[in-house]
Scaffold this motif. Structure first.
Motif, PDB file in Angstrom:
ATOM      1  N   LEU A 325      35.334 -26.158  13.463  1.00 56.93           N
ATOM      2  CA  LEU A 325      34.131 -25.812  14.208  1.00 56.93           C
ATOM      3  C   LEU A 325      34.262 -24.413  14.814  1.00 56.93           C
ATOM      4  O   LEU A 325      33.281 -23.671  14.901  1.00 56.93           O
ATOM      5  N   CYS A 326      35.473 -24.054  15.223  1.00 60.36           N
ATOM      6  CA  CYS A 326      35.720 -22.704  15.755  1.00 60.36           C
ATOM      7  C   CYS A 326      35.347 -21.641  14.727  1.00 60.36           C
ATOM      8  O   CYS A 326      34.681 -20.647  15.043  1.00 60.36           O
ATOM      9  N   LYS A 327      35.783 -21.850  13.497  1.00 60.58           N
ATOM     10  CA  LYS A 327      35.487 -20.897  12.430  1.00 60.58           C
ATOM     11  C   LYS A 327      33.986 -20.762  12.216  1.00 60.58           C
ATOM     12  O   LYS A 327      33.444 -19.651  12.141  1.00 60.58           O
ATOM     13  N   GLU A 328      33.286 -21.886  12.134  1.00 60.54           N
ATOM     14  CA  GLU A 328      31.839 -21.855  11.897  1.00 60.54           C
ATOM     15  C   GLU A 328      31.103 -21.239  13.075  1.00 60.54           C
ATOM     16  O   GLU A 328      30.118 -20.516  12.903  1.00 60.54           O
ATOM     17  N   LEU A 329      31.580 -21.503  14.306  1.00 60.33           N
ATOM     18  CA  LEU A 329      30.952 -20.933  15.498  1.00 60.33           C
ATOM     19  C   LEU A 329      30.989 -19.410  15.445  1.00 60.33           C
ATOM     20  O   LEU A 329      29.982 -18.745  15.732  1.00 60.33           O
ATOM     21  N   HIS A 349      43.038 -18.395  22.028  1.00 60.58           N
ATOM     22  CA  HIS A 349      44.416 -18.697  21.649  1.00 60.58           C
ATOM     23  C   HIS A 349      44.456 -19.463  20.336  1.00 60.58           C
ATOM     24  O   HIS A 349      45.529 -19.763  19.824  1.00 60.58           O
ATOM     25  N   ASN A 350      43.283 -19.786  19.811  1.00 60.97           N
ATOM     26  CA  ASN A 350      43.185 -20.616  18.616  1.00 60.97           C
ATOM     27  C   ASN A 350      43.021 -19.741  17.377  1.00 60.97           C
ATOM     28  O   ASN A 350      41.999 -19.068  17.210  1.00 60.97           O
ATOM     29  N   PRO A 351      43.992 -19.709  16.476  1.00 61.46           N
ATOM     30  CA  PRO A 351      43.900 -18.853  15.284  1.00 61.46           C
ATOM     31  C   PRO A 351      42.739 -19.203  14.360  1.00 61.46           C
ATOM     32  O   PRO A 351      42.335 -18.377  13.537  1.00 61.46           O
ATOM     33  N   SER A 352      42.200 -20.425  14.480  1.00 62.46           N
ATOM     34  CA  SER A 352      41.054 -20.797  13.641  1.00 62.46           C
ATOM     35  C   SER A 352      39.849 -19.910  13.908  1.00 62.46           C
ATOM     36  O   SER A 352      39.000 -19.714  13.027  1.00 62.46           O
ATOM     37  N   ILE A 353      39.758 -19.383  15.111  1.00 59.96           N
ATOM     38  CA  ILE A 353      38.676 -18.464  15.450  1.00 59.96           C
ATOM     39  C   ILE A 353      38.684 -17.256  14.501  1.00 59.96           C
ATOM     40  O   ILE A 353      37.640 -16.763  14.073  1.00 59.96           O
TER      41      ILE A 353
END
Length: 412
Positions: A325-329, A349-353
């Motif tokens: 969801l972070c990536k899509e956001l 802090h989340n690399p998915s971003i």
């Protein structure tokens, strides 16, 4: 759009320069200075209003601390004692503030700018006539019958105002550029596009309760006032509801929402529909909603509303969100920032971003924030989309986790 930020002597920042894009992501270990960079920009924004008291800074998202602790405490004898913040926009307009700690508060020591405000002839004449009227009244009421000479009168009138008033035509709508500028001039704020720069740090408590106490309209930095703003937007802009609902469908169960028509004066409730619930339970409200949903509701409102700042920051944007969801956001934020002409700085802090960024697009920029051997906060922009350290990788998140781009702790 905010383009360049130079910060000196602010908290952990000794000397830092950043060249920003439209969507900017800061990633790095805890305590490396990501939020301090945001706070420096917020302090500069507050200085445009000539308000550097703790209450005002706190309402803009700056963490409350003793003013003397705003300055760096590095043991460097030759350093300038002032906090020095320089900001410029894409049109090369800039303003520089030198801020110091005096009498237990922050004060503006000096400022410099190349921005020349514009005034209409009508505005100039109004001020000019008010000054002349005031001085004429003062002369008439002088008990000692001392005549105020024309030269003495003119000293009270700024030279730029006197010059333009004397040379004005009848074209009241014509704008005139002047060298005169005040350190808290709204012209600076408007030109630099950071007059309302806020650091949003939404909190579950305020998002779930729809807390109404808000110092800065329309939405406070923790989520205060969100419900009232949603009510206003739902009534005045049907297109807003459509866009908001479409983006909230990132949450699989979401099937619509509404403001209940029968709310009492003190009630704050948003009816939310879950497509998996049985028909006997048509709605539930925000008190029962998933935390991630509430954060998305807040973020998308910030981007879709025309009343929220054009340039702002979100601290820890990954809070309560699933990695995918972070990536899509982030991909949605990139699209919305361009459509709605918003500029955003995000910390995470989340690399998915990172996987939501396309670094081939110069509007999207990734900065690894770290502290050097002397403890100074530094920033390194990551430009290569696929090859980092000559190693071919599939995702930026992978590069981060493997330590290829930095930003990870090195003490364990």
């Amino acid at each position: 759009m905010l383009k360049t930020v130079n910060i000196k002597n602010f908290k952990s920042v000794w000397d830092l320069k950043l060249d920003l894009g439209r969507v900017n992501v800061f990633i790095g270990e805890n305590g490396c200075g990501k939020t301090s960079i945001l706070e420096a920009i917020s302090v500069a924004s507050a200085a445009l209003s000539n308000k550097l008291d703790q209450e005002f800074l706190s309402s803009r998202g700056v963490r409350i601390t003793e003013p003397r602790l705003m300055k760096s405490a590095f043991n460097i004898s030759e350093k300038d004692d002032n906090i020095d913040i320089d900001i410029s926009n894409t049109e090369s307009d800039f303003v520089n503030y030198k801020i110091n700690y005096k009498n237990k508060s922050l004060v503006i020591e000096d400022f410099n700018t190349n921005i020349k405000p514009q005034f209409s002839i009508k505005e100039i004449l109004e001020v000019f006539n008010k000054i002349l009227s005031y001085e004429k009244l003062s002369a008439e009421n002088n008990t000692e019958s001392e005549k105020i000479t024309e030269n003495k009168n003119s000293k009270a009138i700024p030279s730029w105002l006197q010059q333009f008033a004397e040379n004005s035509s009848n074209d009241e709508e014509k704008n005139i550029t002047t060298d005169f500028v005040d350190k808290s001039s709204p012209q600076l704020a408007k030109k630099l596009n950071i007059s309302n720069f806020l650091i949003y740090t939404p909190e579950n408590y305020f998002l779930r309760r729809f807390e109404e106490e808000v110092q800065i309209k329309p939405i406070g930095v923790r989520g205060e006032g969100l419900f009232s703003h949603l009510v206003e937007l739902f009534k005045e802009n049907p297109e807003f509801y459509k866009e908001l609902s479409e983006n909230l469908k990132l949450i699989n169960w979401f099937d619509g929402m509404e403001i209940p028509p029968d709310l009492s004066f003190t009630e704050m409730r948003l009816n939310i529909r879950d497509r998996f619930l049985k028909e006997s339970i048509e709605y539930f409200d925000q008190r029962s909603a998933n935390e991630g949903f509430l954060y998305l509701l807040f973020y998308f409102t910030l981007f879709l509303s025309n009343e929220t700042p054009e340039c702002f920051a979100i601290d820890n944007v990954d809070n309560a969100l699933n990695p995918k969801l972070c990536k899509e956001l982030i991909e949605r934020i990139v699209v919305l920032s361009k459509e709605k002409q918003k500029q955003i700085i995000l910390t995470t802090h989340n690399p998915s971003i990172l996987d939501g960024l396309n670094l081939k697009d110069d509007d999207q920029r990734l900065f690894v924030i770290y502290r050097n051997a002397d403890g100074h906060t530094k920033a390194r922009r990551i430009k290569a989309p696929k090859e980092i350290n000559d190693i071919n990788i599939a995702r930026l998140s992978e590069a981060f986790i493997r330590g290829y781009i930095g930003g990870l702790p090195k003490n364990f």
